[in-house]
Write a protein that holds these residues in place. Structure first.
Motif, PDB file in Angstrom:
ATOM      1  N   ASP A 253      -5.812  -0.435   9.108  1.00 13.38           N
ATOM      2  CA  ASP A 253      -4.380  -0.693   8.726  1.00 13.38           C
ATOM      3  C   ASP A 253      -4.587  -1.171   7.371  1.00 13.38           C
ATOM      4  OD1 ASP A 253      -1.761  -1.048   9.070  1.00 13.38           O
ATOM      5  OD2 ASP A 253      -1.789  -2.704  10.304  1.00 13.38           O
ATOM      6  N   ASP A 254      -3.169  -1.680   6.795  1.00 13.11           N
ATOM      7  CA  ASP A 254      -3.376  -2.113   5.420  1.00 13.11           C
ATOM      8  C   ASP A 254      -3.525  -3.481   5.161  1.00 13.11           C
ATOM      9  OD1 ASP A 254      -0.719  -2.576   6.219  1.00 13.11           O
ATOM     10  OD2 ASP A 254       0.379  -2.197   4.708  1.00 13.11           O
TER      11      ASP A 254
ATOM     12  N   VAL B 132      -9.182  -3.816   7.478  1.00 13.28           N
ATOM     13  CA  VAL B 132      -7.846  -3.762   6.633  1.00 13.28           C
ATOM     14  C   VAL B 132      -8.192  -3.831   5.014  1.00 13.28           C
ATOM     15  CG1 VAL B 132      -6.404  -4.859   8.362  1.00 13.28           C
ATOM     16  CG2 VAL B 132      -7.503  -6.299   6.766  1.00 13.28           C
ATOM     17  N   ALA B 133      -7.278  -3.443   4.337  1.00 13.23           N
ATOM     18  CA  ALA B 133      -7.546  -3.857   2.975  1.00 13.23           C
ATOM     19  C   ALA B 133      -7.898  -5.062   2.308  1.00 13.23           C
ATOM     20  CB  ALA B 133      -6.385  -2.807   2.065  1.00 13.23           C
TER      21      ALA B 133
ATOM     22  N   TYR C 189     -11.996   2.404   1.791  1.00  9.90           N
ATOM     23  CA  TYR C 189     -12.198   2.336   3.208  1.00  9.90           C
ATOM     24  C   TYR C 189     -13.521   2.649   3.742  1.00  9.90           C
ATOM     25  CZ  TYR C 189      -7.687   0.049   4.328  1.00  9.90           C
ATOM     26  OH  TYR C 189      -6.502  -0.809   4.294  1.00  9.90           O
TER      27      TYR C 189
ATOM     28  N   ILE D 183      -3.801   6.314   5.601  1.00  8.42           N
ATOM     29  CA  ILE D 183      -5.091   5.357   5.250  1.00  8.42           C
ATOM     30  C   ILE D 183      -5.950   6.070   6.060  1.00  8.42           C
ATOM     31  CG2 ILE D 183      -6.226   3.219   5.057  1.00  8.42           C
ATOM     32  CD1 ILE D 183      -3.413   1.902   4.795  1.00  8.42           C
TER      33      ILE D 183
ATOM     34  N   SER E 164     -12.190  -6.681   6.183  1.00  8.43           N
ATOM     35  CA  SER E 164     -11.504  -6.533   5.202  1.00  8.43           C
ATOM     36  C   SER E 164     -12.190  -6.085   3.945  1.00  8.43           C
ATOM     37  CB  SER E 164     -10.474  -7.689   4.965  1.00  8.43           C
ATOM     38  OG  SER E 164     -11.117  -8.818   4.506  1.00  8.43           O
TER      39      SER E 164
ATOM     40  N   MET F 209       0.745  -1.111   0.064  1.00  3.30           N
ATOM     41  CA  MET F 209      -0.027   0.054   0.068  1.00  3.30           C
ATOM     42  C   MET F 209       0.845   1.308   0.115  1.00  3.30           C
ATOM     43  SD  MET F 209      -3.405   0.402   0.125  1.00  3.30           S
ATOM     44  CE  MET F 209      -4.352  -0.553   1.123  1.00  3.30           C
TER      45      MET F 209
ATOM     46  N   LYS G 113       1.928   2.533   8.353  1.00  2.18           N
ATOM     47  CA  LYS G 113       1.046   2.620   7.081  1.00  2.18           C
ATOM     48  C   LYS G 113      -0.525   2.886   7.335  1.00  2.18           C
ATOM     49  CE  LYS G 113       4.067  -0.218   4.473  1.00  2.18           C
ATOM     50  NZ  LYS G 113       4.200  -1.712   3.707  1.00  2.18           N
ATOM     51  N   GLY G 114      -0.841   2.614   8.290  1.00  4.98           N
ATOM     52  CA  GLY G 114      -2.195   2.841   8.636  1.00  4.98           C
ATOM     53  C   GLY G 114      -2.711   4.470   8.899  1.00  4.98           C
TER      54      GLY G 114
ATOM     55  N   LEU H  11      -8.371   5.559  -2.379  1.00  2.97           N
ATOM     56  CA  LEU H  11      -8.244   4.618  -1.318  1.00  2.97           C
ATOM     57  C   LEU H  11      -9.208   4.719  -0.176  1.00  2.97           C
ATOM     58  CD1 LEU H  11      -6.722   2.223  -0.249  1.00  2.97           C
ATOM     59  CD2 LEU H  11      -4.907   3.666   0.733  1.00  2.97           C
TER      60      LEU H  11
END
Length: 215
Positions: free
Chosen positions: A124-125, A153-154, A53, A77, A181, A37, A73-74, A49
């Motif tokens: 989070d990713d 998460v993704a 979400y 996002i 997810s 990500m 990384k979160g 993105l």
């Protein structure tokens, strides 16, 4: 599969967020695919993105009072999701995120943003071993007036953890929370089948799923 899931897979393939090859994961498992990500590094990409979400939060009917980004990384996002919730769904949601190291001067502390309280969704990713999420859960649990209602998460790789349960299920059982997810490995396989693309990569992915994933 729902259309917004299809659109998300199309998006991450186009942006080469989802790539195929030989990769070593944090769990030391060798994987034929990787999800990065961090490559989404423009305003346009993050805007899109965040909308995915936000759609997931609404479409999955996840209840929340505050969103919490899992460092590192979160965090971007999280911000993208907060903005999308306001712009597309007119929801003005407070947010917070954690530091990797506790700040010992100035305002001090290990979190930044809104006070941690109410029903909280961690952002989070991806979940592989779940290490970063487990550390973040410990931070949330220090706040008595808070409850983790969900972790979004993704992608859920649906891989076995230490005890033949998925990493997702291990976290859900231990911390009594739900993990959701946008997509999982099953969705990716179904997408490639339906589009009749990447046939060799699809075969490799199916073999990996059969060996390492909860079916």
């Amino acid at each position: 599969m729902k259309d917004w899931k299809n659109q998300f897979i199309k998006f991450i393939l186009k942006k080469k967020i989802l790539i195929f090859g030989d990769f070593i994961l944090k769990s030391n498992r060798k994987s034929p695919y990787f999800f990065n990500m961090a490559l989404l590094s423009t305003g346009k990409d993050l805007k899109k993105l965040g909308k995915f979400y936000a759609q997931a939060l609404i479409n999955l009917n996840i209840k929340f009072d505050l969103l919490f980004g899992v460092a590192y990384k979160g965090i971007p996002i999280l911000i993208a999701t907060i903005l999308a919730l306001k712009n597309y769904f007119n929801l003005n949601i407070p947010y917070s995120f954690n530091r990797k190291e506790i700040k010992k001067y100035g305002e001090k502390g290990e979190t930044i943003g809104h006070k941690i309280q109410g029903k909280i969704v961690l952002i989070d990713d991806i979940i592989t071993a779940g290490t970063a999420i487990k550390n973040t859960i410990k931070i949330i649990h220090k706040n008595k007036n808070s409850q983790i209602s969900n972790i979004l998460v993704a992608i859920d790789r649906k891989e076995f953890g230490k005890n033949k349960l998925s990493a997702k299920k291990e976290i859900e059982n231990k911390y009594l929370c739900q993990i959701s997810s946008i997509i999982d490995i099953n969705d990716i396989i179904l997408y490639l089948k339906n589009k009749n693309i990447m046939k060799k990569k699809l075969k490799t992915l199916i073999r990996y799923q059969e060996k390492n994933c909860i079916l």
